[in-house]
Design a protein around this motif. Structure first.
Motif, PDB file in Angstrom:
ATOM      1  N   THR B  78       0.766  -1.084  -0.082  1.00 42.57           N
ATOM      2  CA  THR B  78       0.101  -0.150   0.021  1.00 42.57           C
ATOM      3  C   THR B  78       0.849   1.227   0.043  1.00 42.57           C
ATOM      4  O   THR B  78       0.604   2.030  -0.720  1.00 42.57           O
ATOM      5  CB  THR B  78      -1.177   0.090   1.307  1.00 42.57           C
ATOM      6  N   LEU B  79       1.905   1.149   0.833  1.00 43.88           N
ATOM      7  CA  LEU B  79       2.891   2.437   0.849  1.00 43.88           C
ATOM      8  C   LEU B  79       3.643   2.664  -0.450  1.00 43.88           C
ATOM      9  O   LEU B  79       3.582   3.663  -1.170  1.00 43.88           O
ATOM     10  CB  LEU B  79       4.011   2.254   1.926  1.00 43.88           C
ATOM     11  N   VAL B  80       3.956   1.725  -1.212  1.00 40.28           N
ATOM     12  CA  VAL B  80       4.610   1.683  -2.487  1.00 40.28           C
ATOM     13  C   VAL B  80       3.773   2.548  -3.378  1.00 40.28           C
ATOM     14  O   VAL B  80       3.913   2.959  -4.197  1.00 40.28           O
ATOM     15  CB  VAL B  80       5.305   0.401  -2.901  1.00 40.28           C
ATOM     16  N   ASN B  81       2.445   1.897  -3.461  1.00 44.25           N
ATOM     17  CA  ASN B  81       1.235   2.362  -4.301  1.00 44.25           C
ATOM     18  C   ASN B  81       1.005   3.622  -4.110  1.00 44.25           C
ATOM     19  O   ASN B  81       0.849   4.495  -5.117  1.00 44.25           O
ATOM     20  CB  ASN B  81      -0.028   1.561  -4.213  1.00 44.25           C
ATOM     21  N   ARG B 132      10.801   0.585  -8.338  1.00 40.71           N
ATOM     22  CA  ARG B 132      12.126   0.465  -8.234  1.00 40.71           C
ATOM     23  C   ARG B 132      13.029   0.646  -7.100  1.00 40.71           C
ATOM     24  O   ARG B 132      14.037   0.395  -6.436  1.00 40.71           O
ATOM     25  CB  ARG B 132      12.962   0.749  -9.592  1.00 40.71           C
ATOM     26  N   ARG B 133      12.655   2.006  -6.697  1.00 35.64           N
ATOM     27  CA  ARG B 133      13.212   2.681  -5.503  1.00 35.64           C
ATOM     28  C   ARG B 133      12.801   1.711  -4.320  1.00 35.64           C
ATOM     29  O   ARG B 133      13.633   1.459  -3.451  1.00 35.64           O
ATOM     30  CB  ARG B 133      12.523   3.984  -5.353  1.00 35.64           C
ATOM     31  N   ALA B 134      11.537   1.128  -4.303  1.00 36.08           N
ATOM     32  CA  ALA B 134      11.370   0.263  -3.096  1.00 36.08           C
ATOM     33  C   ALA B 134      12.178  -0.902  -2.938  1.00 36.08           C
ATOM     34  O   ALA B 134      12.707  -1.497  -2.017  1.00 36.08           O
ATOM     35  CB  ALA B 134       9.695  -0.208  -3.235  1.00 36.08           C
ATOM     36  N   VAL B 135      12.307  -1.387  -4.347  1.00 35.86           N
ATOM     37  CA  VAL B 135      13.279  -2.654  -4.443  1.00 35.86           C
ATOM     38  C   VAL B 135      14.682  -2.363  -3.657  1.00 35.86           C
ATOM     39  O   VAL B 135      15.290  -3.091  -2.952  1.00 35.86           O
ATOM     40  CB  VAL B 135      13.346  -3.147  -5.641  1.00 35.86           C
ATOM     41  N   VAL B 136      15.197  -1.252  -4.219  1.00 37.17           N
ATOM     42  CA  VAL B 136      16.661  -0.836  -3.510  1.00 37.17           C
ATOM     43  C   VAL B 136      16.500  -0.637  -2.313  1.00 37.17           C
ATOM     44  O   VAL B 136      17.477  -1.004  -1.577  1.00 37.17           O
ATOM     45  CB  VAL B 136      16.991   0.381  -4.595  1.00 37.17           C
ATOM     46  N   VAL B 137      15.763   0.116  -1.885  1.00 37.84           N
ATOM     47  CA  VAL B 137      15.755   0.656  -0.305  1.00 37.84           C
ATOM     48  C   VAL B 137      15.362  -0.879   0.367  1.00 37.84           C
ATOM     49  O   VAL B 137      16.350  -1.058   1.617  1.00 37.84           O
ATOM     50  CB  VAL B 137      14.436   1.643  -0.167  1.00 37.84           C
ATOM     51  N   LEU B 138      14.581  -1.588  -0.136  1.00 37.87           N
ATOM     52  CA  LEU B 138      14.299  -2.934   0.899  1.00 37.87           C
ATOM     53  C   LEU B 138      15.503  -3.790   0.876  1.00 37.87           C
ATOM     54  O   LEU B 138      15.957  -4.189   1.833  1.00 37.87           O
ATOM     55  CB  LEU B 138      13.033  -3.545   0.373  1.00 37.87           C
ATOM     56  N   HIS B 139      16.020  -3.753  -0.425  1.00 34.12           N
ATOM     57  CA  HIS B 139      17.339  -4.895  -0.502  1.00 34.12           C
ATOM     58  C   HIS B 139      18.557  -4.380  -0.001  1.00 34.12           C
ATOM     59  O   HIS B 139      19.466  -4.918   0.670  1.00 34.12           O
ATOM     60  CB  HIS B 139      17.558  -5.212  -1.941  1.00 34.12           C
ATOM     61  N   GLU B 148      12.108 -12.298   0.042  1.00 29.43           N
ATOM     62  CA  GLU B 148      11.396 -11.452   0.961  1.00 29.43           C
ATOM     63  C   GLU B 148      10.846 -10.299   0.424  1.00 29.43           C
ATOM     64  O   GLU B 148       9.677  -9.960   0.389  1.00 29.43           O
ATOM     65  CB  GLU B 148      12.128 -11.299   2.291  1.00 29.43           C
ATOM     66  N   VAL B 149      11.982  -9.580  -0.565  1.00 33.60           N
ATOM     67  CA  VAL B 149      11.201  -8.443  -1.144  1.00 33.60           C
ATOM     68  C   VAL B 149      10.230  -8.871  -2.149  1.00 33.60           C
ATOM     69  O   VAL B 149       9.273  -8.024  -2.244  1.00 33.60           O
ATOM     70  CB  VAL B 149      12.511  -7.476  -1.987  1.00 33.60           C
ATOM     71  N   ALA B 167      18.364  -0.515 -11.371  1.00 41.60           N
ATOM     72  CA  ALA B 167      18.576   0.503 -10.433  1.00 41.60           C
ATOM     73  C   ALA B 167      20.105   0.679  -9.913  1.00 41.60           C
ATOM     74  O   ALA B 167      20.569   1.621  -9.936  1.00 41.60           O
ATOM     75  CB  ALA B 167      17.883  -0.004  -9.041  1.00 41.60           C
ATOM     76  N   ARG B 168      20.755  -0.351 -10.027  1.00 37.85           N
ATOM     77  CA  ARG B 168      22.272  -0.521  -9.747  1.00 37.85           C
ATOM     78  C   ARG B 168      22.942   0.208 -10.907  1.00 37.85           C
ATOM     79  O   ARG B 168      23.941   1.184 -10.574  1.00 37.85           O
ATOM     80  CB  ARG B 168      22.937  -1.710  -9.621  1.00 37.85           C
ATOM     81  N   ARG B 169      22.432   0.054 -12.121  1.00 38.89           N
ATOM     82  CA  ARG B 169      23.152   0.571 -13.243  1.00 38.89           C
ATOM     83  C   ARG B 169      22.837   2.223 -13.196  1.00 38.89           C
ATOM     84  O   ARG B 169      23.861   2.936 -13.379  1.00 38.89           O
ATOM     85  CB  ARG B 169      22.532   0.144 -14.591  1.00 38.89           C
ATOM     86  N   ASP B 170      21.681   2.735 -13.004  1.00 39.43           N
ATOM     87  CA  ASP B 170      21.004   4.064 -12.700  1.00 39.43           C
ATOM     88  C   ASP B 170      22.055   4.599 -11.673  1.00 39.43           C
ATOM     89  O   ASP B 170      22.532   5.693 -11.828  1.00 39.43           O
ATOM     90  CB  ASP B 170      19.790   4.281 -12.575  1.00 39.43           C
ATOM     91  N   LEU B 171      21.823   4.049 -10.440  1.00 36.33           N
ATOM     92  CA  LEU B 171      22.587   4.618  -9.191  1.00 36.33           C
ATOM     93  C   LEU B 171      24.145   4.662  -9.503  1.00 36.33           C
ATOM     94  O   LEU B 171      24.576   5.945  -8.921  1.00 36.33           O
ATOM     95  CB  LEU B 171      22.208   3.899  -8.229  1.00 36.33           C
ATOM     96  N   ALA B 172      24.650   3.742  -9.953  1.00 31.49           N
ATOM     97  CA  ALA B 172      26.206   3.787 -10.178  1.00 31.49           C
ATOM     98  C   ALA B 172      26.609   5.071 -11.056  1.00 31.49           C
ATOM     99  O   ALA B 172      27.545   5.606 -10.614  1.00 31.49           O
ATOM    100  CB  ALA B 172      26.611   2.449 -10.670  1.00 31.49           C
ATOM    101  N   SER B 173      25.744   5.197 -12.066  1.00 31.09           N
ATOM    102  CA  SER B 173      26.309   6.507 -12.670  1.00 31.09           C
ATOM    103  C   SER B 173      26.183   7.640 -12.176  1.00 31.09           C
ATOM    104  O   SER B 173      26.711   8.749 -12.469  1.00 31.09           O
ATOM    105  CB  SER B 173      25.152   6.461 -14.203  1.00 31.09           C
ATOM    106  N   LEU B 174      25.299   7.663 -10.786  1.00 33.00           N
ATOM    107  CA  LEU B 174      25.154   9.109 -10.219  1.00 33.00           C
ATOM    108  C   LEU B 174      26.008   8.982  -9.178  1.00 33.00           C
ATOM    109  O   LEU B 174      26.685   9.911  -8.821  1.00 33.00           O
ATOM    110  CB  LEU B 174      23.868   9.103  -9.840  1.00 33.00           C
TER     111      LEU B 174
END
Lengths: 169, 182
Positions: B78-81, B132-139, B148-149, B167-174
């Protein structure tokens, strides 16, 4: 260079993320915030209460309707129909019949309904002789009353019996 | 005994629903706020998200499954939605660049290293889509396993892995570029 000095890119990324974790160094919700949110959430709960609040109204309405239906069905103004007798009979004396005077029959030519030009009119036959009147005197017969018995069946058929003294003999 | 509205409101069924909602809030509000804080740009937004998630549970209590783990997963989804709805409504994706610039300006006025890192990570996470942000934050931040994610978000494990890879690809570039600069 060993692995500790050059970690994997995913590890470096994880490390960078954890260093900048927005929630790492921030306190959680304060007690006031928790209380406010909790109260807001619990007061928003009466949604199911509203769903059950109409129950007494519906129950009252249903009971009233049931009472009305019972009153209409079995109320004091309701009179059960008396069972119809299968045969309704009546003995009605009929007025005195007129004296039986046989009319004078004159022979009439038989007329055809068809056009005359197509079929020629045949020679008419003489009518048969009328039956002779009974030996009883018509005047005597007329002086006696004729009784009728009428009755109707449940299906609507009406039966009339005429009882004349002549037949009783 | 006549049936009154008060009697219905005080019925054990209603009390049980309220009690369950209170227990749900007490058990999960801290964890949900932490997640919301990581998914949102500031503390106020996180608080609003948490409140809205619990309000949804209050409005439709039958939608919340029984059990600690299922109800936790329901709240996380619900939070992610809610984040996704807000993301779409506010057009965060189009505003991400300006937000990053704003964060950089605010960072420059706070020379502390931790504040710099926090602002950078917040800005980088804001560029990701809510799921995608939720996946990164949770993991990555909360250390939740991929399986579990997937359970929490109600998606397949392969979907979680695919989101992590992207997400790793995007975040790594930043982030790693920022690291190399610093």
């Amino acid at each position: 260079m060993n692995a500790d000095q050059h970690p994997e890119p995913s590890d470096r990324l994880r490390q960078a993320l954890r260093q900048g974790d927005p929630a790492a160094h921030e306190p959680g919700l304060t007690a006031d915030e928790v209380h406010t949110i909790r109260r807001a959430v619990l007061t928003a709960a009466p949604e199911p209460r509203r769903q059950t609040a109409w129950f007494p109204l519906v129950a009252t309405g249903a009971a009233a309707l049931l009472a009305l239906a019972l009153a209409v069905a079995f109320g004091p103004w309701h009179r059960p129909q008396a069972p119809k007798s299968p045969v309704q009979m009546a003995a009605v004396p009929t007025p005195v019949a007129a004296p039986l005077v046989p009319p004078v029959m004159t022979p009439q030519p038989v007329k055809s309904s068809r056009p005359a030009r197509r079929h020629s009119v045949r020679a008419t036959q003489a009518p048969e002789a009328l039956p002779k009147p009974p030996n009883d005197s018509p005047i005597l017969m007329a002086s006696l009353p004729v009784r009728e018995i009428q009755f109707s069946t449940p299906g609507g058929t009406r039966v009339i019996w005429e009882l004349s003294p002549k037949d009783s003999r | 005994m006549p049936i009154t509205a008060r009697a219905i409101l005080d019925s054990p069924q209603t009390q049980t629903a309220t009690d369950r909602l209170a227990r749900l809030f007490d058990a999960h509000h801290e964890r949900l706020f932490r997640l919301a804080r990581r998914l949102s740009s500031d503390r106020e937004e996180a608080r609003d998200l948490v409140q809205e998630a619990f309000l949804r549970a209050a409005r439709s209590p039958k939608a919340v499954p029984e059990g600690a783990q299922p109800e936790e997963a329901w709240l996380v989804r619900t939070l992610v939605n809610l984040c996704r709805d807000r993301f779409r409504r506010l057009g965060v994706r189009s505003r991400a660049a300006s937000e990053i610039r704003r964060e950089e300006r605010s960072v420059s006025s706070h020379p502390e290293e931790a504040a710099v890192a926090r602002a950078t990570v917040t800005a980088a996470l804001a560029r990701l889509s809510p799921r995608r942000r939720a996946v990164v934050v949770l993991h990555e931040l909360e250390g939740v396993a991929v399986r579990e994610v997937a359970r929490l978000l109600g998606v397949a494990e392969v979907t979680v892995r695919w989101h992590l890879l992207a997400a790793r690809r995007d975040l790594a570039s930043l982030l790693l570029k920022e690291d190399s600069k610093s």
